[in-house]
Design an enzyme around this catalytic site. Structure first.
Site, PDB file in Angstrom:
ATOM      1  N   GLN A   1      27.209  64.099   7.992  1.00 23.40           N
ATOM      2  CA  GLN A   1      27.965  63.128   7.195  1.00 23.40           C
ATOM      3  C   GLN A   1      27.543  63.117   5.734  1.00 23.40           C
ATOM      4  O   GLN A   1      28.265  62.580   4.888  1.00 23.40           O
ATOM      5  CB  GLN A   1      27.798  61.714   7.769  1.00 23.40           C
TER       6      GLN A   1
ATOM      7  N   CYS B   1      33.149  54.296  11.863  1.00 24.95           N
ATOM      8  CA  CYS B   1      32.363  55.419  11.356  1.00 24.95           C
ATOM      9  C   CYS B   1      32.297  55.315   9.840  1.00 24.95           C
ATOM     10  O   CYS B   1      33.303  55.030   9.194  1.00 24.95           O
ATOM     11  CB  CYS B   1      33.037  56.732  11.763  1.00 24.95           C
ATOM     12  N   LEU B   2      31.123  55.561   9.279  1.00 35.76           N
ATOM     13  CA  LEU B   2      30.974  55.533   7.824  1.00 35.76           C
ATOM     14  C   LEU B   2      31.887  56.562   7.152  1.00 35.76           C
ATOM     15  O   LEU B   2      32.266  56.384   5.992  1.00 35.76           O
ATOM     16  CB  LEU B   2      29.521  55.815   7.446  1.00 35.76           C
TER      17      LEU B   2
ATOM     18  N   HIS C   1      29.216  64.185  15.641  1.00 29.28           N
ATOM     19  CA  HIS C   1      29.209  64.696  14.266  1.00 29.28           C
ATOM     20  C   HIS C   1      28.526  66.063  14.186  1.00 29.28           C
ATOM     21  O   HIS C   1      28.858  66.875  13.315  1.00 29.28           O
ATOM     22  CB  HIS C   1      28.469  63.724  13.340  1.00 29.28           C
TER      23      HIS C   1
ATOM     24  N   HIS D   1      28.482  59.063  19.797  1.00 30.22           N
ATOM     25  CA  HIS D   1      29.282  59.130  18.572  1.00 30.22           C
ATOM     26  C   HIS D   1      28.564  59.976  17.511  1.00 30.22           C
ATOM     27  O   HIS D   1      29.174  60.873  16.902  1.00 30.22           O
ATOM     28  CB  HIS D   1      29.533  57.709  18.043  1.00 30.22           C
ATOM     29  N   GLU D   2      27.277  59.689  17.293  1.00 30.20           N
ATOM     30  CA  GLU D   2      26.553  60.429  16.260  1.00 30.20           C
ATOM     31  C   GLU D   2      26.411  61.901  16.630  1.00 30.20           C
ATOM     32  O   GLU D   2      26.514  62.782  15.772  1.00 30.20           O
ATOM     33  CB  GLU D   2      25.176  59.811  16.007  1.00 30.20           C
TER      34      GLU D   2
ATOM     35  N   GLY E   1      24.431  53.873  12.906  1.00 32.07           N
ATOM     36  CA  GLY E   1      23.948  55.241  13.012  1.00 32.07           C
ATOM     37  C   GLY E   1      24.526  56.114  11.929  1.00 32.07           C
ATOM     38  O   GLY E   1      25.484  55.743  11.247  1.00 32.07           O
TER      39      GLY E   1
HETATM   40 NI    NI Z   1      30.419  58.424  12.614  1.00 30.19          NI
END
Ligand code: NI
Length: 177
Positions: free
Chosen positions: A54, A98-99, A144, A140-141, A49
Site C-alpha cells: 500500500q 481499506c486505506l 494486498h 484483508h492485509e 492494518g
Molecule cells: Ni486494505
C-alpha cells in the site's frame, strides 16, 4: 533515525495489483521500513492494518492491530513478516474498508478462524490462532500481498457502500445528515 509517514497508494493505482516478494532477512533497512509503515498507519484514519504494497513496497510485510475494537479476542499489535495461513475454518460475511479505497466499504466473506504462521521483527517464526475480526483483518492485509483489494472479493456487485466520513482516531463521529 527519523520515522516518516509514507504516501498510501489509492485505487486504481496499478501498483496495488502487484505481488509482493518474501523478506529474506530482517535487516536494519527492513526494521526502518517497518517503523515508517507503523507511523503511516498511526497517521491515517482509524485503520486496523496496513500492508507494505500500500506504500509501494513489494515486500511481504503487514501490520495488524485490532486492539482498539472493544470486546473482541486479539493478539495486540502484530508485525507479520512472510505471513502464511496454514489452516482456516468457516466463512463469515463482514464489512471491510481499506486505506487504499478511502471512499467505500464492502461486504466480503472471510474464514472465521485461521492458524497463521509469520516471522516477527526478530525473524523468529510465530504461530497464531485467530478468529473473528482479527482473522478478517489479517486476511484483508494478506490479500494486498497478492495484489488483491476487498473490491475483488465483494460477495455481490451490490455489496459496496459509499463511505460518508473516514473517521480519524479520537475524533467524534459525524452526525448523519
Ligand atoms: Ni486494505
Amino acid at each position: 533515525m527519523t520515522m516518516a509517514v509514507l504516501e498510501i497508494l489509492v485505487y486504481p493505482d496499478p501498483r496495488l495489483k502487484e505481488i509482493a516478494r518474501p523478506v529474506e532477512t530482517v535487516d536494519q533497512a527492513t526494521l526502518d521500513f517497518i517503523d515508517d509503515l507503523e507511523e503511516t498507519l498511526l497517521a491515517g484514519p482509524a485503520g486496523v492494518g496496513i500492508a507494505a504494497p500500500q506504500v509501494g513496497c513489494l515486500k511481504r510485510i503487514v501490520i495488524v492491530d485490532v486492539s482498539s475494537k472493544p470486546k473482541i479476542p486479539h493478539h495486540g499489535h502484530l508485525v507479520l513478516i512472510n505471513p502464511v495461513i496454514v489452516a482456516s475454518e468457516g466463512s463469515v460475511v463482514g464489512r471491510e474498508g481499506c486505506l487504499s479505497v478511502p471512499d467505500y466499504t464492502g461486504n466480503v466473506a472471510r474464514a472465521n478462524r485461521i492458524t497463521l504462521s509469520a516471522w516477527d521483527k526478530t525473524g523468529t517464526e510465530q504461530v497464531y490462532n485467530m478468529e473473528g475480526f482479527e482473522a478478517r483483518a489479517v486476511q484483508h492485509e494478506m490479500d494486498h500481498l497478492e495484489g488483491l483489494l476487498f473490491l475483488d472479493r465483494l460477495v455481490s456487485r451490490r455489496d459496496i457502500f459509499r463511505r460518508k466520513v473516514y473517521q480519524k482516531p479520537g475524533t467524534p463521529a459525524s452526525k448523519p445528515s
